[in-house]
Write a protein that holds these residues in place. Sequence first.
Motif, mmCIF file in Angstrom:
data_model
loop_
_atom_site.group_PDB
_atom_site.id
_atom_site.type_symbol
_atom_site.label_atom_id
_atom_site.label_comp_id
_atom_site.label_asym_id
_atom_site.label_seq_id
_atom_site.Cartn_x
_atom_site.Cartn_y
_atom_site.Cartn_z
ATOM 1 N N ILE A 118 33.574 45.732 33.609
ATOM 2 C CA ILE A 118 34.332 44.490 33.813
ATOM 3 C C ILE A 118 34.483 44.206 35.299
ATOM 4 O O ILE A 118 34.342 43.072 35.756
ATOM 5 C CB ILE A 118 35.718 44.603 33.127
ATOM 6 N N ASN A 119 34.756 45.293 36.078
ATOM 7 C CA ASN A 119 34.886 45.124 37.525
ATOM 8 C C ASN A 119 33.579 44.612 38.118
ATOM 9 O O ASN A 119 33.578 43.714 38.972
ATOM 10 C CB ASN A 119 35.270 46.461 38.157
ATOM 11 N N GLY A 120 32.456 45.190 37.641
ATOM 12 C CA GLY A 120 31.138 44.744 38.099
ATOM 13 C C GLY A 120 30.907 43.284 37.758
ATOM 14 O O GLY A 120 30.451 42.494 38.585
ATOM 15 N N GLN A 121 31.287 42.939 36.511
ATOM 16 C CA GLN A 121 31.125 41.540 36.068
ATOM 17 C C GLN A 121 31.969 40.618 36.937
ATOM 18 O O GLN A 121 31.525 39.535 37.336
ATOM 19 C CB GLN A 121 31.603 41.414 34.603
ATOM 20 N N ASN A 122 33.194 41.071 37.220
ATOM 21 C CA ASN A 122 34.099 40.263 38.031
ATOM 22 C C ASN A 122 33.516 40.027 39.422
ATOM 23 O O ASN A 122 33.536 38.903 39.937
ATOM 24 C CB ASN A 122 35.453 40.981 38.126
ATOM 25 N N ASN A 123 32.977 41.117 40.015
ATOM 26 C CA ASN A 123 32.367 40.989 41.341
ATOM 27 C C ASN A 123 31.180 40.028 41.303
ATOM 28 O O ASN A 123 31.015 39.193 42.197
ATOM 29 C CB ASN A 123 31.904 42.356 41.844
ATOM 30 N N ASP A 124 30.359 40.178 40.230
ATOM 31 C CA ASP A 124 29.202 39.293 40.092
ATOM 32 C C ASP A 124 29.648 37.838 40.002
ATOM 33 O O ASP A 124 29.068 36.951 40.635
ATOM 34 C CB ASP A 124 28.395 39.662 38.840
ATOM 35 N N LEU A 125 30.695 37.632 39.176
ATOM 36 C CA LEU A 125 31.180 36.259 38.995
ATOM 37 C C LEU A 125 31.738 35.700 40.300
ATOM 38 O O LEU A 125 31.530 34.524 40.629
ATOM 39 C CB LEU A 125 32.256 36.221 37.898
ATOM 40 N N GLN A 126 32.452 36.579 41.042
ATOM 41 C CA GLN A 126 33.013 36.116 42.315
ATOM 42 C C GLN A 126 31.895 35.772 43.291
ATOM 43 O O GLN A 126 31.971 34.766 44.014
ATOM 44 C CB GLN A 126 33.910 37.204 42.904
#
Lengths: 185, 264
Positions: free
Chosen positions: B111-119
């Motif tokens: 989720i953290n990775g996804q969040n970073n990607d989205l950011q």
Amino acid sequence: MTLLEKHIVALLKEKDDRAISLIYDQYAAALYGIAIKMVKNEDAAKDVLQESLIKIWNKADSFDPQKAQLFTWLFQVTRNTALDALRKSQRKGQKEIQIQDRDVYPIVTSIEQEDKDLLSQQVNSLDIKFKEVLDAIFFKGLTHIEAAEQLDLPLGTLKTRLRNALIELRTKNIPLLILLISCVL
Amino acid sequence: MEEKDIQDFLDSGLLEQYVIGATDEEQSEEVVAHINSYPEIKFAYQKLQEELKLYSNLYAKKPPLGIKEQILSDIYSGSKSKEVPTAIPFKWLSIAAIFIGLAAITGLFYINGQNNDLQNQLSKSTKELQKLQVDVSYANAANGVLVEELDYLKNSNTQKLVLIGNKKALGLRATAFVNTAVSKGYIEIENLPKLDEQHDYQLWADVDGEMISLAVLDDNSPKMLNPEIVYGASSLNITIEPAGGNDHATVENLVAATALKARP
């Protein structure tokens, strides 16, 4: 190790359930007798026997035939299972059972009276003073000093009585020994 | 070890306890060491095992019927219900808890990775949007210019004057647009034959017989013209003059000319 024991051990290591069938046929009566001797209750002894054989099946890999004979290992598993059962029943409030390390028995002075319905003719034929010593050593797991104290005997007398008990055991059971050997060969 | 010591060991009762499994780990190691080191003790150990077996058999009792079948059934089904019932669930619960924990950590990392990607994507999109907004503003400005130019060209007051080079400037083509109503005029250079560095083309307006300079045509870029001068002129002319332009038109160097419409 006899041929039958070798066969049983090989089957155990291969996780072949015929091993348990053979162990039951050969040793269940002796193990059940040990369980009764330990827990003093045939229903509880029946559970101990079942649990012991399942443990034997599950822990087959832990048996090392180089270190002990097969029956010795079966005896140890059954004895430990019986001790566990006694501890559990003690926790349930059966305070009459005294459990202190290896002393799992109420102190008794007359084995013949206590187990008269269980003892075979052969056991009865063994001198009571020898049975007391053998029970203390083999079933209660007492050291020589502890057994001497419990039986109120000088240590030297206990050692002598133990040696004589074992000699008498072998002498009186030579026919049984021959029968056992002939069965397994 | 002396013979007396061996006898003392045998008399201690430790061997008997080891046979029935009543010794602790340290005692067991001691007994095993003695068994492996001294044949007398090894012999006694083997004999004791036989005696234990004999003595146990004296108490043998046939178990109740059905136990064997029950045991084999338990083994077939892999049931361990009778064996330490509380320990096994705990073991499996522990394993399950570890797996759930690992899954949760993996999930958090994911989720953290996804969040970073989205950011990162959001940041990139924001920059692209800003760039697009700038492009749009440029395009709007350019469009405004084009619309304005189109309006200018479509205006009925706008005159279009085409200048074509003669033999002295073959290929020269230029178009002048003049509108006095909006006071705007310019000349578009389509092609300007190259001159030497000492000369430039120069655009003139013939106003009442006087040649008035409008622009020096030194490159192909459009040049602004004074529409009032053009409006009063009878013709537009291009001559070849010294570089940078001349005060007076050199008529013999005339290379292009166009007459303006007569004024009403």
